[in-house]
Design a protein around this motif. Sequence first.
Motif, PDB file in Angstrom:
ATOM      1  N   VAL A  39       0.894  -1.167  -0.079  1.00  0.00           N
ATOM      2  CA  VAL A  39      -0.165   0.245   0.056  1.00  0.00           C
ATOM      3  C   VAL A  39       0.874   1.264  -0.006  1.00  0.00           C
ATOM      4  N   ARG A  40       1.777   1.127   0.957  1.00  0.00           N
ATOM      5  CA  ARG A  40       2.760   2.382   0.914  1.00  0.00           C
ATOM      6  C   ARG A  40       3.462   2.668  -0.440  1.00  0.00           C
ATOM      7  N   GLN A  41       3.835   1.649  -1.107  1.00  0.00           N
ATOM      8  CA  GLN A  41       4.362   1.718  -2.507  1.00  0.00           C
ATOM      9  C   GLN A  41       3.628   2.174  -3.497  1.00  0.00           C
ATOM     10  N   ALA A  42       2.224   1.733  -3.548  1.00  0.00           N
ATOM     11  CA  ALA A  42       1.251   2.262  -4.329  1.00  0.00           C
ATOM     12  C   ALA A  42       0.799   3.732  -4.034  1.00  0.00           C
ATOM     13  N   HIS A  43       1.277   4.097  -3.195  1.00  0.00           N
ATOM     14  CA  HIS A  43       0.797   5.710  -2.890  1.00  0.00           C
ATOM     15  C   HIS A  43       1.929   6.453  -3.209  1.00  0.00           C
ATOM     16  N   VAL A  44       3.115   6.130  -3.609  1.00  0.00           N
ATOM     17  CA  VAL A  44       4.221   6.931  -3.843  1.00  0.00           C
ATOM     18  C   VAL A  44       3.789   7.912  -5.250  1.00  0.00           C
ATOM     19  N   PRO A  45       3.128   7.452  -6.105  1.00  0.00           N
ATOM     20  CA  PRO A  45       2.644   8.599  -7.221  1.00  0.00           C
ATOM     21  C   PRO A  45       1.898   9.734  -6.758  1.00  0.00           C
ATOM     22  N   LEU A  46       1.090   9.361  -5.970  1.00  0.00           N
ATOM     23  CA  LEU A  46       0.271  10.275  -5.428  1.00  0.00           C
ATOM     24  C   LEU A  46       0.866  11.560  -4.464  1.00  0.00           C
ATOM     25  N   LYS A  47       1.945  10.933  -3.581  1.00  0.00           N
ATOM     26  CA  LYS A  47       2.898  11.840  -3.021  1.00  0.00           C
ATOM     27  C   LYS A  47       3.725  12.759  -3.885  1.00  0.00           C
ATOM     28  N   VAL A  66      -7.255  11.055  -6.378  1.00  0.00           N
ATOM     29  CA  VAL A  66      -7.171   9.789  -5.771  1.00  0.00           C
ATOM     30  C   VAL A  66      -7.860   8.896  -6.876  1.00  0.00           C
ATOM     31  N   ARG A  67      -8.669   9.465  -7.545  1.00  0.00           N
ATOM     32  CA  ARG A  67      -9.398   8.406  -8.956  1.00  0.00           C
ATOM     33  C   ARG A  67      -8.183   8.239  -9.771  1.00  0.00           C
ATOM     34  N   TRP A  68      -7.094   9.279 -10.137  1.00  0.00           N
ATOM     35  CA  TRP A  68      -6.096   8.903 -10.819  1.00  0.00           C
ATOM     36  C   TRP A  68      -5.220   8.025 -10.201  1.00  0.00           C
ATOM     37  N   LEU A  69      -5.165   8.035  -8.846  1.00  0.00           N
ATOM     38  CA  LEU A  69      -4.159   7.150  -8.077  1.00  0.00           C
ATOM     39  C   LEU A  69      -4.465   5.651  -8.203  1.00  0.00           C
ATOM     40  N   GLU A  70      -5.871   5.394  -8.258  1.00  0.00           N
ATOM     41  CA  GLU A  70      -6.501   4.107  -8.456  1.00  0.00           C
ATOM     42  C   GLU A  70      -6.316   3.540  -9.737  1.00  0.00           C
ATOM     43  N   GLU A  71      -6.056   4.430 -10.668  1.00  0.00           N
ATOM     44  CA  GLU A  71      -5.910   3.922 -11.907  1.00  0.00           C
ATOM     45  C   GLU A  71      -4.339   3.336 -12.340  1.00  0.00           C
ATOM     46  N   THR A  72      -3.447   3.884 -11.577  1.00  0.00           N
ATOM     47  CA  THR A  72      -1.805   3.700 -11.786  1.00  0.00           C
ATOM     48  C   THR A  72      -1.925   2.200 -11.440  1.00  0.00           C
ATOM     49  N   PRO A  73      -0.752   1.710 -12.130  1.00  0.00           N
ATOM     50  CA  PRO A  73      -0.742   0.301 -11.935  1.00  0.00           C
ATOM     51  C   PRO A  73      -0.512  -0.404 -10.907  1.00  0.00           C
ATOM     52  N   ARG A  74       0.432   0.061 -10.000  1.00  0.00           N
ATOM     53  CA  ARG A  74       0.603  -0.643  -8.433  1.00  0.00           C
ATOM     54  C   ARG A  74      -0.764  -0.683  -7.633  1.00  0.00           C
ATOM     55  N   TYR A  75      -1.445   0.502  -7.949  1.00  0.00           N
ATOM     56  CA  TYR A  75      -2.783   0.531  -7.118  1.00  0.00           C
ATOM     57  C   TYR A  75      -3.577  -0.493  -7.692  1.00  0.00           C
ATOM     58  N   ALA A  76      -3.954  -0.217  -8.830  1.00  0.00           N
ATOM     59  CA  ALA A  76      -4.824  -0.810  -9.465  1.00  0.00           C
ATOM     60  C   ALA A  76      -4.687  -2.687  -9.379  1.00  0.00           C
ATOM     61  N   ALA A  77      -3.508  -2.917  -9.252  1.00  0.00           N
ATOM     62  CA  ALA A  77      -2.835  -4.260  -8.905  1.00  0.00           C
ATOM     63  C   ALA A  77      -3.603  -4.908  -7.497  1.00  0.00           C
ATOM     64  N   LEU A  78      -3.921  -3.926  -6.575  1.00  0.00           N
ATOM     65  CA  LEU A  78      -4.522  -4.133  -5.251  1.00  0.00           C
ATOM     66  C   LEU A  78      -5.625  -3.986  -5.303  1.00  0.00           C
ATOM     67  N   ARG A  85     -16.866   1.838  -3.999  1.00  0.00           N
ATOM     68  CA  ARG A  85     -17.369   1.858  -2.471  1.00  0.00           C
ATOM     69  C   ARG A  85     -17.180   3.070  -1.823  1.00  0.00           C
ATOM     70  N   GLY A  86     -17.958   3.982  -1.293  1.00  0.00           N
ATOM     71  CA  GLY A  86     -17.776   5.359  -0.767  1.00  0.00           C
ATOM     72  C   GLY A  86     -16.976   6.157  -1.914  1.00  0.00           C
ATOM     73  N   GLY A  87     -16.983   5.894  -3.073  1.00  0.00           N
ATOM     74  CA  GLY A  87     -16.437   6.734  -4.144  1.00  0.00           C
ATOM     75  C   GLY A  87     -15.095   6.135  -4.296  1.00  0.00           C
ATOM     76  N   ARG A  88     -14.624   5.157  -3.864  1.00  0.00           N
ATOM     77  CA  ARG A  88     -13.387   4.743  -3.877  1.00  0.00           C
ATOM     78  C   ARG A  88     -13.407   3.042  -4.438  1.00  0.00           C
ATOM     79  N   TYR A  89     -12.451   2.548  -5.039  1.00  0.00           N
ATOM     80  CA  TYR A  89     -12.253   1.245  -5.260  1.00  0.00           C
ATOM     81  C   TYR A  89     -11.926   0.518  -4.252  1.00  0.00           C
ATOM     82  N   PRO A  90     -12.400  -0.520  -3.790  1.00  0.00           N
ATOM     83  CA  PRO A  90     -12.169  -1.184  -2.660  1.00  0.00           C
ATOM     84  C   PRO A  90     -10.720  -2.138  -2.894  1.00  0.00           C
ATOM     85  N   LEU A  91      -9.991  -2.388  -1.722  1.00  0.00           N
ATOM     86  CA  LEU A  91      -8.933  -3.155  -2.054  1.00  0.00           C
ATOM     87  C   LEU A  91      -9.298  -4.900  -1.780  1.00  0.00           C
TER      88      LEU A  91
END
Length: 516
Positions: A39-47, A66-78, A85-91
């Motif tokens: 999860v921390r690694q998936a958040h790097v592009p957002l930071k 955050v919607r953009w983050l959720e489409e990045t490869p590392r986040y999408a893999a999770l 759910r709540g506007g977010r893609y669940p993990l």
Amino acid sequence: MRLTLHRGVSLAVLASARTEAEHHEDLGCSIQGPTARPVRQAHVPLKQRLAELGPERALREAKSLVRWLEETPRYAALRDGNRRRGGRYPLRHEVLFPDAAKHKPRVLHLRQEERGLDFPVKAREWPALAELFASLARGATRAELRALALEPAVGELLADMSSVGWLVRHEGPVEVPTPGALFVGHNTVLVASAQARVLVDPYFRPASGLDRPDYQPMQPRDLGPVDAVVITHSHGDHFHLGSLLQLPRDTRIFVPAVERESLFSTDCVLRLKQLGYTRVEPLRWGEERRVGDITVRALPFHGEQPTDGEGLYPGLFNEGNTWLVRTPDFSAAFFADAGHDVRGDMDGVCRALREEAPVDVLFCGVRGFRLKPLFFGYTTLDAYLVDVPLDALATPQQLMAGPEEALRYGELLGARYVVPCADGGAPWYWREGMGPRYPGYPGEPVSGASTLDENPDADPYPERLKQVRRQVGHGPQALLLRPGESLAWRGRKAPDVLQQPGFRWPFGGIPARRGA
């Protein structure tokens, strides 16, 4: 002559030490440990994107970011499918509740400033190493060390430590008043009675060559016997395996009950048993145990969650206990980083306790920790972002009690004193990014830590509690303890604050330009 571990050496229990990042992943720490790494690694592009945009524009664009983050490869893999759910893609479930057995303690990392040692440890060797460090903490004779060295792993490690000067003369523990409490620093407190001693959240930090010889961080060797330990929650500055490794394996250790290790909560029982500890017991809210003439009771821990409202995942919480510790003549409550959340408020906990009997002293954090969840990535709470609904990304949150709440809790408890804690309090904490800076502090904070002398929203001076008390004009008194000082309880009289040689606070108070 008895030998002990050099005051400048720290211990860390790791699952792996292949990279520099893995050296900072304490196995016991939920959100900063190896289980949260994906999860921390998936958040790097957002930071990186937040740094480019700046805070004002980032807040305006929070949802789209955050919607953009959720489409990045590392986040999408999770992700678990494509339904929001709540506007977010669940993990996926295994990301939120990772297999605890996947990450085992395999490396003991020892460090003194720039010199580090990675010592590989097999599962069967941890109990012997724990015996070694507990022996060093109480002061080991050479004969005792020779006997311990019959275990090959211990012999090899002792040879390594001796070769670099990490074994030094043991001077003996300090005197702890009874009844009373020794404030080691941050949230580490030793409560002493005539028959027993209970240690809260042991977290020992190493001395630096920059530190003054007359003011050093306390270590297990300074405390003397410990009969029991209580743990508030599984963040690395409260549940620290490298610190616990220096206590005897048969020490009673009471921890929060965690049904299954999660992204936010470590299975403390499992991790301690992996190191060979034999008397670890999870306590649920309301349960209590006797330790000699001391009673410890687990209380609800409300607060330090991603938001004060509903998260995306029911059942995903930073699980913890606050604690009531009663001796026959003295009582103290320990609230650590608590405050309020969707499950409740510490106000209600205080009212329920007060109906039984007043508490003499409340040890409580005063950080407040006010921020907008979009910026969790700039803190140790990076992983919390996954549980924040889209509409709450830019909503200000207060994750913990501030000075006002701490005083209110104390008044509801009927306490005579409130001690501010759980925010460092000395140079060795500040260098790691915890607490404010006083003039004269040596060194510099680690990379990424705040460079402010004081951050009123996250790291206020503990003296702010006294200032708020003067403003409100009622309630318990604010009692400031510096790391290394102890409180001698004198019943109806005012307690004595005692100092020990080698641990005398030399830095004064708030700088004049920042004082009230």
